[in-house]
Motif scaffolding. Structure first.
Motif, PDB file in Angstrom:
ATOM      1  N   ASP A  34       0.827  -1.211   0.000  1.00 34.86           N
ATOM      2  CA  ASP A  34       0.000   0.000   0.000  1.00 34.86           C
ATOM      3  C   ASP A  34       0.859   1.258   0.000  1.00 34.86           C
ATOM      4  OD1 ASP A  34      -2.294  -1.472  -0.009  1.00 34.86           O
ATOM      5  OD2 ASP A  34      -2.637  -1.348   2.140  1.00 34.86           O
ATOM      6  N   HIS A  63       9.462   9.946   2.442  1.00 39.41           N
ATOM      7  CA  HIS A  63      10.312   9.231   3.387  1.00 39.41           C
ATOM      8  C   HIS A  63       9.506   8.205   4.163  1.00 39.41           C
ATOM      9  CE1 HIS A  63      13.874  11.950   3.079  1.00 39.41           C
ATOM     10  NE2 HIS A  63      12.944  12.688   2.500  1.00 39.41           N
ATOM     11  N   LEU A  64      10.080   7.013   4.250  1.00 35.90           N
ATOM     12  CA  LEU A  64       9.393   5.909   4.907  1.00 35.90           C
ATOM     13  C   LEU A  64      10.365   5.247   5.877  1.00 35.90           C
ATOM     14  CD1 LEU A  64       6.769   4.136   4.842  1.00 35.90           C
ATOM     15  CD2 LEU A  64       7.968   2.681   3.225  1.00 35.90           C
TER      16      LEU A  64
ATOM     17  N   TYR B  62      -3.961   5.078   4.369  1.00 30.13           N
ATOM     18  CA  TYR B  62      -3.177   4.964   3.142  1.00 30.13           C
ATOM     19  C   TYR B  62      -3.881   4.089   2.124  1.00 30.13           C
ATOM     20  CZ  TYR B  62       0.651   6.939   5.838  1.00 30.13           C
ATOM     21  OH  TYR B  62       1.431   7.768   6.603  1.00 30.13           O
ATOM     22  N   SER B  63      -4.808   3.283   2.611  1.00 32.71           N
ATOM     23  CA  SER B  63      -5.390   2.267   1.749  1.00 32.71           C
ATOM     24  C   SER B  63      -6.772   1.916   2.276  1.00 32.71           C
ATOM     25  CB  SER B  63      -4.468   1.043   1.777  1.00 32.71           C
ATOM     26  OG  SER B  63      -5.029  -0.003   1.027  1.00 32.71           O
ATOM     27  N   SER B  93       2.669  17.224  -3.154  1.00 39.08           N
ATOM     28  CA  SER B  93       4.101  16.952  -3.279  1.00 39.08           C
ATOM     29  C   SER B  93       4.405  15.459  -3.232  1.00 39.08           C
ATOM     30  CB  SER B  93       4.883  17.698  -2.192  1.00 39.08           C
ATOM     31  OG  SER B  93       4.286  17.493  -0.946  1.00 39.08           O
ATOM     32  N   ASN B  94       3.398  14.649  -3.074  1.00 32.84           N
ATOM     33  CA  ASN B  94       3.606  13.207  -2.999  1.00 32.84           C
ATOM     34  C   ASN B  94       2.472  12.499  -3.736  1.00 32.84           C
ATOM     35  OD1 ASN B  94       4.268  10.637  -2.260  1.00 32.84           O
ATOM     36  ND2 ASN B  94       3.837  10.899  -0.090  1.00 32.84           N
ATOM     37  N   GLU B  96       2.029  10.153  -6.093  1.00 37.18           N
ATOM     38  CA  GLU B  96       1.898   8.726  -6.411  1.00 37.18           C
ATOM     39  C   GLU B  96       1.240   7.937  -5.289  1.00 37.18           C
ATOM     40  OE1 GLU B  96       5.379   6.697  -8.031  1.00 37.18           O
ATOM     41  OE2 GLU B  96       6.099   8.671  -8.633  1.00 37.18           O
ATOM     42  N   ARG B  97       1.842   8.020  -4.088  1.00 28.24           N
ATOM     43  CA  ARG B  97       1.301   7.209  -3.008  1.00 28.24           C
ATOM     44  C   ARG B  97      -0.105   7.670  -2.633  1.00 28.24           C
ATOM     45  NH1 ARG B  97       3.431   8.520   2.028  1.00 28.24           N
ATOM     46  NH2 ARG B  97       1.405   9.564   2.106  1.00 28.24           N
ATOM     47  N   TYR B 100      -2.918   6.276  -4.779  1.00 27.99           N
ATOM     48  CA  TYR B 100      -3.235   4.874  -4.554  1.00 27.99           C
ATOM     49  C   TYR B 100      -4.581   4.744  -3.838  1.00 27.99           C
ATOM     50  CZ  TYR B 100      -2.547   0.017  -3.126  1.00 27.99           C
ATOM     51  OH  TYR B 100      -2.694  -1.325  -2.927  1.00 27.99           O
ATOM     52  N   ALA B 255      -2.278  -4.860  -6.588  1.00 30.54           N
ATOM     53  CA  ALA B 255      -1.551  -3.686  -6.086  1.00 30.54           C
ATOM     54  C   ALA B 255      -0.616  -3.150  -7.177  1.00 30.54           C
ATOM     55  CB  ALA B 255      -0.768  -4.050  -4.829  1.00 30.54           C
ATOM     56  N   ARG B 258      -2.590  -1.257  -9.759  1.00 30.83           N
ATOM     57  CA  ARG B 258      -3.025   0.063  -9.299  1.00 30.83           C
ATOM     58  C   ARG B 258      -1.880   1.062  -9.438  1.00 30.83           C
ATOM     59  NH1 ARG B 258      -5.343  -2.355  -4.082  1.00 30.83           N
ATOM     60  NH2 ARG B 258      -7.426  -3.003  -4.720  1.00 30.83           N
ATOM     61  N   TYR B 259      -0.699   0.625  -9.050  1.00 34.46           N
ATOM     62  CA  TYR B 259       0.432   1.546  -9.163  1.00 34.46           C
ATOM     63  C   TYR B 259       0.817   1.800 -10.625  1.00 34.46           C
ATOM     64  CZ  TYR B 259       1.535   2.759  -4.386  1.00 34.46           C
ATOM     65  OH  TYR B 259       1.489   3.312  -3.131  1.00 34.46           O
ATOM     66  N   GLU B 500       5.389   6.563   7.855  1.00 35.84           N
ATOM     67  CA  GLU B 500       5.793   7.665   6.992  1.00 35.84           C
ATOM     68  C   GLU B 500       6.466   8.743   7.832  1.00 35.84           C
ATOM     69  OE1 GLU B 500       2.646   9.887   5.186  1.00 35.84           O
ATOM     70  OE2 GLU B 500       4.039  11.059   3.989  1.00 35.84           O
TER      71      GLU B 500
END
Lengths: 79, 759
Positions: A34, A63-64, B62-63, B93-94, B96-97, B100, B255, B258-259, B500
């Motif tokens: 995810d 960042h992760l 996140y999901s 600024s982020n 892609e994630r 999702y 998954a 989706r990406y 994160e």
């Protein structure tokens, strides 16, 4: 025959690699997917926490932080 | 078309979703819990033209999997409540994630609007996003650029919501293509689901088909319970075929797809800088999570947080206590006087039961105010995630999460804010365990007990007792954490830490204040009932006579009341620990109201000092005006002292270094008044000696008593906080466990000491 797989936890800060697959199953694996850790994505090691664990990574522009045990589940392509 | 509809707000954590929510709804919001869950639910309303729109803030996720409670809540709301649309807040600024989650919303076939938030931050990092192109590539769903914390783009967002809601034809939600062989299996499964009328009415068939192939635990569980075995069987066979054919499980393939879909969307709409620019956030992070400096910086911040909850809040706390016990009580007595009920049980109930109870709730407001202020700043700035990053290694020993450290630290000040501070943790089990352990961090109110006993039994070595109690508390927390992790949570699959680390941001005053206000008003609403009930019950126990004159309701000596006889009945339980008198037991029972009361009660029962001087006897010419004056000047002093305490954090921090001493500020010339408790000390030594049998045994019993005070059931406010956060069952577990372990530890100390020849 067992071939030692290179996993993400073996990299040192500054190194990068592409993800091959995530081993294991369940919630941790699912959460990793995810968060965008899927086949082909490039991950860079940013730094290691003061006490050696967890580790900070950079992927997809964010960042992760992963525990060493979680990074161990992520198999990477050999460079 | 109805003039009212519901929309849901979805988004990842740390994307400024709450700033959009606040900008949309303003002050018209309501905070509660999701039915039967401890997850917070925020709801608000906004007006667009003639429409009244209910905005439901879904938990930040996140999901939309079945692995986390928040995610199940979010998708259940969309599936069951069928909001008119979902506004997905996306961090520009982020992208892609963040997209999702949008991809999964699209699978739910709910109309979606993308709020591309914090586009200013994205620009500053060299990211260029073409919102129009993004919208086109997402199949035409509206994309609105917003900057939530400055209310930029909110009108545009409202217009987009209005247009989408009033559109004649809702338009087609774009579908993600999963490719071969998934697509064929999804189609086949979908067709079978559509045959089942009940299923296809409850779920979108395609979404259900995808979830079944992903082997989603929640959905398969519900279908199994609903007797849909054939569909489940077909799904399992299909999943197996996919695995055989591709060598990968459907969950991974889906998954990945989706990406891939997101990759296509982003590739044409987002331009990334060729070389990564080192942002200010990166620079801050280099220092804050530095190998050497990371831990000291963390400890310093926690120390400051502790100072805020433990010391900075004291002047306002004292002020509220003074106002409730002084003027308010006097006014109540005066009113009761005019009603002609003074001196009766009714007056006592009002003053000693109700006003004392409400006062007990109110004095926690300053503590919580400073806690929530500090926590909101740590959270909004992005530091909280770093704290978890730095401390995770240590906390894992107790089976906890890096973020658990902060509540534990707060626990040394007060258990009540510590329990609420666990809200920073995402995982329910982590939260429960952390809250469970915070009570063993010796809170500030328990300290006076150690001090008095230390001085009474150990003279100039009094400090050793205090130190030993703090260490024992931490050791008990370690032990309990270890046991719960190994035994209670033994069969739980490992929870992801996967965290994160969001970019650092300057917290905005509005957002911080809203969080503080929400949390405090919730505390006032929910804790009041339990605390009020407890203080009325205790009052009643003290007022009901059981020995002596049966008519003397509300006019009994403590030992003749139900309270006294209850204490006497329980007392033998403490025989093995050496302190089985009704007086110590009574002090322990009243310690349940608040740990501060333990020493006060002991004063009452051992020295016979009437601690509660009856208020309202001052011969004032104009009591009302004087009281108002007292409240106002008292508040002024409290504000000055609060500022002084903030300044004093500096000397207190620097003075930790051995050999350094900076005097603390004392602006109002309030020298520390030493409480004259030598009479109590003498009485305690004599009483413990008498109960235990010899001076040495008495000292051992005193240590055992302190151990019990450290570990036993926290005060009723802390218990009420536990109930509010985790429900009655967890509260009961905690009461039973703390009482049990406290008794056990006290007995071990006493009996062990006897065996070692210390008594």
């Amino acid at each position: 025959m067992i071939i030692a797989q290179t996993t993400l936890d073996q990299l040192t800060p500054g190194q990068r690699a592409r993800v091959k697959r995530i081993a294991g199953k369940g919630a941790v694996r699912r959460r990793l997917m995810d968060m965008g850790v899927i086949r082909g994505v490039e991950i860079e090691v940013v730094k290691v926490a003061p006490m050696g664990d967890p580790i900070e990574y950079l992927l997809r522009g964010y960042h992760l932080s992963l525990r060493r045990s979680e990074a161990q589940m992520i198999e990477i392509e050999d460079r | 078309m109805p003039l009212s509809f519901t929309i849901a707000l979805a988004g990842n954590p740390n994307v400024g979703k709450s700033t959009i929510f606040n900008a949309l709804t303003g002050t018209r919001q309501h905070v509660g819990n999701w039915p039967g869950k401890t997850v917070e639910k925020k709801e608000g309303t906004t007006r667009i033209n003639d429409y009244e729109i209910v905005v439901v803030d879904l938990p930040g996720t996140y999901s939309l999997t079945a692995y986390s409670l928040e995610e199940v809540i979010a998708r259940d709301f969309i599936v069951n409540e069928k909001p008119s649309m979902v506004v997905a807040v996306v961090d520009a600024s982020n992208p892609e994630r963040n997209l999702y989650l949008v991809a999964q919303l699209l699978e739910l076939e709910v109309p979606v609007i993308v709020a591309l938030n914090m586009s200013d931050v994205a620009h500053s990092r060299g990211l260029k996003i073409d919102a129009q192109e993004l919208s086109k590539r997402l199949g035409g769903i509206p994309v609105v650029e917003t900057i939530g914390n400055r209310s930029v783009g909110i009108d545009k967002l409202k217009r987009a919501i209005f247009e989408l809601a009033t559109r004649e034809h809702p338009g087609i939600v774009p579908q993600i293509a999963y490719g071969d062989p998934l697509e064929a299996e999804i189609d086949a499964l979908q067709a079978e689901i559509e045959q089942d009328e009940l299923l296809s009415q409850t779920y979108h068939p395609r979404w259900l088909a995808i979830k079944l192939l992903e082997e989603d635990e929640d959905v398969t569980g519900r279908l199994a319970a609903g007797d849909h075995e054939t569909v489940l069987l077909t799904a399992r066979q299909a999943a197996q075929r996919i695995l055989d054919c591709t060598g990968e499980d459907a969950e991974t393939l889906i998954a990945n797809r989706r990406y891939m879909f997101i990759g296509d969307v982003v590739s044409g709409a987002v331009v990334r800088p060729t070389t990564a620019v080192e942002t200010r956030s990166d620079k801050i992070d280099k220092v804050v999570t530095h190998r050497v400096w990371g831990v000291p910086i963390f400890l310093l911040l926690m120390w400051i947080l502790f100072q805020f909850t433990a010391n900075v809040s004291t002047p306002l706390l004292d002020w509220i206590g003074g106002v409730v016990n002084g003027p308010i009580t006097r006014w109540a007595l005066a009113i009761l006087d005019t009603l002609g009920v003074e001196g009766t049980w009714l007056a006592a109930l009002v003053v000693d039961g109700i006003i004392a109870g409400v006062g007990g709730v109110l004095i926690f407001v300053p503590v919580l105010l400073f806690l929530y202020l500090a926590v909101a700043v740590l959270e909004d700035s992005g530091y909280m995630a770093r704290a978890a990053f730095v401390m995770d290694r240590v906390m894992r020993l107790m089976g906890l999460h890096g973020k658990s450290f902060m509540p534990m630290m707060v626990g040394f000040g007060c258990t009540v804010p510590a329990v609420y501070a666990t809200r920073a943790l995402e995982n329910e089990d982590d939260r429960k365990l952390t809250a469970f352990l915070t009570t063993f961090m010796s809170c500030g109110a328990r300290l006076p007990v150690y001090v008095v006993f230390g001085a009474a039994f150990f003279g100039d070595k009094a400090g050793n007792l205090t130190f030993a109690m703090y260490v024992l508390g931490i050791a008990t927390a370690l032990f309990t954490g270890f046991v719960i992790k190994r035994i209670v949570y033994r069969n739980k699959p490992p929870q992801p830490f996967v965290l994160e680390l969001p970019p650092y941001r300057l917290p905005t005053p509005t957002s911080v204040w809203l969080q503080v206000w929400e949390n405090i008003s919730e505390f006032l609403q929910k804790a009041t009932t339990v605390i009020l009930a407890c203080s009325i019950v205790i009052w009643l126990l003290l007022a009901l006579p059981i020995n002596g004159d049966a008519d003397s309701f509300n006019n009994v000596q403590p030992q003749d009341s139900v309270f006294g006889s209850l204490a006497g009945t329980i007392a033998p339980v403490f025989g093995p620990a050496g302190f089985d008198s009704w007086r110590t037991t009574g002090a322990l029972i009243s310690g349940f109201i608040a740990k501060e009361v333990v020493v006060g009660t002991m004063n009452q029962v051992y020295v016979g000092e009437a601690a509660s001087s009856t208020p309202g006897e001052a011969d004032k010419t104009n009591p009302f005006r004087d009281d108002v004056g007292e409240i106002v000047t008292g508040f002024g002093d409290a504000v000055i002292l609060t500022a002084q305490e903030i300044v004093n954090i500096v000397p207190r921090t620097v003075n930790i270094i051995p050999g350094v001493h900076i005097p603390e500020a004392d602006w109002l010339n309030q020298q520390e008044e030493k409480v004259g408790s030598s009479r109590l000390e003498g009485a305690l030594v004599a009483a413990f000696e008498r109960t235990a049998g010899s001076p040495d045994k008495g000292r051992l019993a005193a240590v055992a008593f302190n151990v019990f005070v450290l570990l036993y059931v926290p005060c009723m406010t802390a218990v009420a906080a536990m109930r509010q956060e985790f429900g009655t069952r967890w509260m009961a577990y905690q009461i039973v466990y703390t009482a049990g372990i406290a008794w056990l530890a006290a007995v071990i100390v006493y009996q062990g000491g006897l065996l070692l020849g210390l008594g």
